[in-house]
Write an enzyme that holds these catalytic residues in place. Structure first.
Site, PDB file in Angstrom:
ATOM      1  CB  CYS A   9      -2.644  -4.982   4.539  1.00 51.82           C
ATOM      2  SG  CYS A   9      -2.779  -3.382   3.433  1.00 51.82           S
ATOM      3  CG  ASP A  34      -0.785   0.366   1.942  1.00 59.24           C
ATOM      4  OD1 ASP A  34      -0.419  -0.504   2.242  1.00 59.24           O
ATOM      5  OD2 ASP A  34      -2.532   0.884   1.720  1.00 59.24           O
ATOM      6  CG  ASN A  89       2.100  -2.702   2.583  1.00 63.87           C
ATOM      7  OD1 ASN A  89       0.875  -3.446   2.777  1.00 63.87           O
ATOM      8  ND2 ASN A  89       0.855  -1.378   1.430  1.00 63.87           N
TER       9      ASN A  89
END
Length: 480
Positions: A76, A37, A268
């Protein structure tokens, strides 16, 4: 064996960017460093003057920084399956999370990157976040254990692999800067920890940030709660950076710096609404830094559009492993690593189906140059929230106060989306002006739809059946 065209491209690559008289070793060591993230918004080398990421910045100064690199799914597990197979998740059964009751899993006929590298003589090792299944498909020779938030300790645990006699492939995956548990704060407006803790972590110098000085991206609300969370997010990233620095120290100590390729990416975008789990640019446009010390590339910038579906063939190419291009949905970007712009690398695709199993909201994306089409296949549904994003004080501060806007986008538009979203990112980088219903763009829109349909056909996307009102065929069990 590789096709003749791939061999030719590799020869061109070698002649263009390797120093005169130098022959690259057949099997370099390779480190694939995948954070959790981490958006494009929070690295010094990508233009953030506040965050302290000296090791990431040095990696970019010593290698190639991609400016248009994309994951294929801002979730993920789904993203990591693509990274390690070179195939889109909708074609491998990797539709969403693998853990707990979500239970999505890759088809057991798929052959993954670590298996292919092991067959080629590599020592394959992983540490930290795994989040793919089954293990028989994603098999590594060595599994190292360490607190995935303790990035310096993670690096130290890899020393035996680095010191080994065989060429190694190290899959290094911190949990940072993913949101920390518990996801639901008490009180509601407290910032998430992002894995930070008062006592810190071994070998890590805690770097704290002033919420007043963080940079708030346009897609987020400039509120007290959001700034407090961004400050925690920055702190977590500075911890990652020190783990990267420790890995490089160990490479120097082992005398392997000059023969170790390092690739730094994230799975991501940032774990805030408007990025993670969406296919808007903050969710899928990510950092990608590649350092190959065997080349003369230093401080290079590459504007080609590359995707995580390209990583497996690229790493196999780096490793000198023969493969058939047709085995993958992506292609090796090794031949264009040293080029600033490549005309035939100007299109990417993204595909998202689930995050958590309760979050059914399939989306398909094609970006061609500056034009971007999003197909919200389940557009009649309210857009679903990941559990950690719903509980976030950043979202709750707007939700509880019945705010009209979340960042630059209306809350109503975020929750209820059009079937098609069509954007010109050159004029509208924030994806605010949907061109899909404007008559003057009808021809361009149809061309993009045709491109999307072709992509879905080429990659065996089950959701291609929705085109032409064929959804009534779903669940018939027909074996075509």
């Amino acid at each position: 064996m590789r096709t003749l065209s791939l061999i030719a491209l590799s020869l061109i690559f070698s002649s263009q960017i390797y120093a005169a008289g130098r022959t690259p070793p057949a099997q370099p060591n390779i480190i694939l460093f995948v954070t959790d993230d981490h958006g494009l918004d929070a690295l010094g080398c990508y233009g953030n003057p506040v965050i302290k990421t000296p090791n990431m910045d040095q990696l970019a100064a010593d290698g190639v920084r991609f400016t248009r690199a994309y994951c294929t799914s801002a979730s993920c597990a789904a993203s990591r399956s693509v990274i390690l197979t070179g195939k889109f998740g909708h074609a491998t059964g990797s539709y969403g999370h693998v853990h707990d009751y979500h239970h999505f899993s890759t088809f057991d006929t798929v052959k993954s990157l670590p298996v292919l590298l092991a067959e080629a003589g590599y020592e394959t090792a992983r540490i930290g976040k795994y989040h793919v299944a089954p293990e028989s498909v994603y098999l590594f020779n060595t599994v190292l254990k360490e607190d995935p938030r303790s990035t310096v300790a993670m690096a130290e645990k890899c020393e035996d692999v680095i010191d080994g006699s065989k060429p190694f492939f190290l899959y290094f995956c911190p949990d940072d800067p993913h949101r920390g548990h518990p996801f639901t704060p008490d009180p509601w407006d407290a910032p998430n920890s992002f894995g930070n803790r008062p006592e810190g972590y071994p070998g890590v110098t805690t770097v704290k940030y002033d919420p007043a000085k963080v940079l708030v991206p346009p897609f987020l609300p400039d509120t007290k709660e959001c700034r407090a969370e961004l400050a925690e997010y920055y702190q977590s990233i500075s911890r990652i950076d020190q783990g990267l620095g420790k890995l490089q120290e160990l490479l120097n100590k082992a005398g392997k710096t000059d023969n170790t390729i390092i690739i730094y990416i994230s799975d991501n975008g940032i774990a805030f609404p408007g990025a993670k789990t969406t296919v808007y640019e903050p969710g899928i446009k990510l950092p990608c830094i590649v350092k190959d010390p065997r080349t003369d590339l230093k401080g290079a910038v590459n504007n080609s559009m590359v995707s995580w579906v390209d990583l497996t063939p690229t790493i196999l190419d780096f490793a000198g492993v023969d493969f058939q291009a047709s085995e993958f949905h992506g292609r090796s970007f090794l031949p264009i690593l040293g080029k600033k712009d490549s005309k035939d690398w100007n299109t990417i695709y993204a595909t998202h189906t689930f995050h958590e199993i309760t979050m059914y909201y399939p989306m398909r994306v094609v970006r061609d140059g500056d034009m971007k089409l999003i197909w919200n296949i389940a557009y009649g549904l309210k857009y679903p929230f990941a559990s950690d994003l719903w509980a976030a004080s950043t979202w709750q501060s707007v939700y509880r106060n019945k705010g009209e806007y979340f960042g630059h986008r209306k809350v109503q538009d975020y929750l209820y989306r059009a079937e098609f979203e069509f954007y010109d990112l050159a004029k509208d980088p924030e994806e605010s002006d949907n061109l899909a219903l404007k008559p003057e763009y009808a021809k361009q829109l149809q061309a993009m739809k045709d491109k999307m349909k072709a992509f879905q056909t080429d990659t065996n996307d089950p959701w291609q059946i929705i085109w032409g009102n064929k959804s009534k065929m779903q669940g018939t069990g027909v074996n075509l």
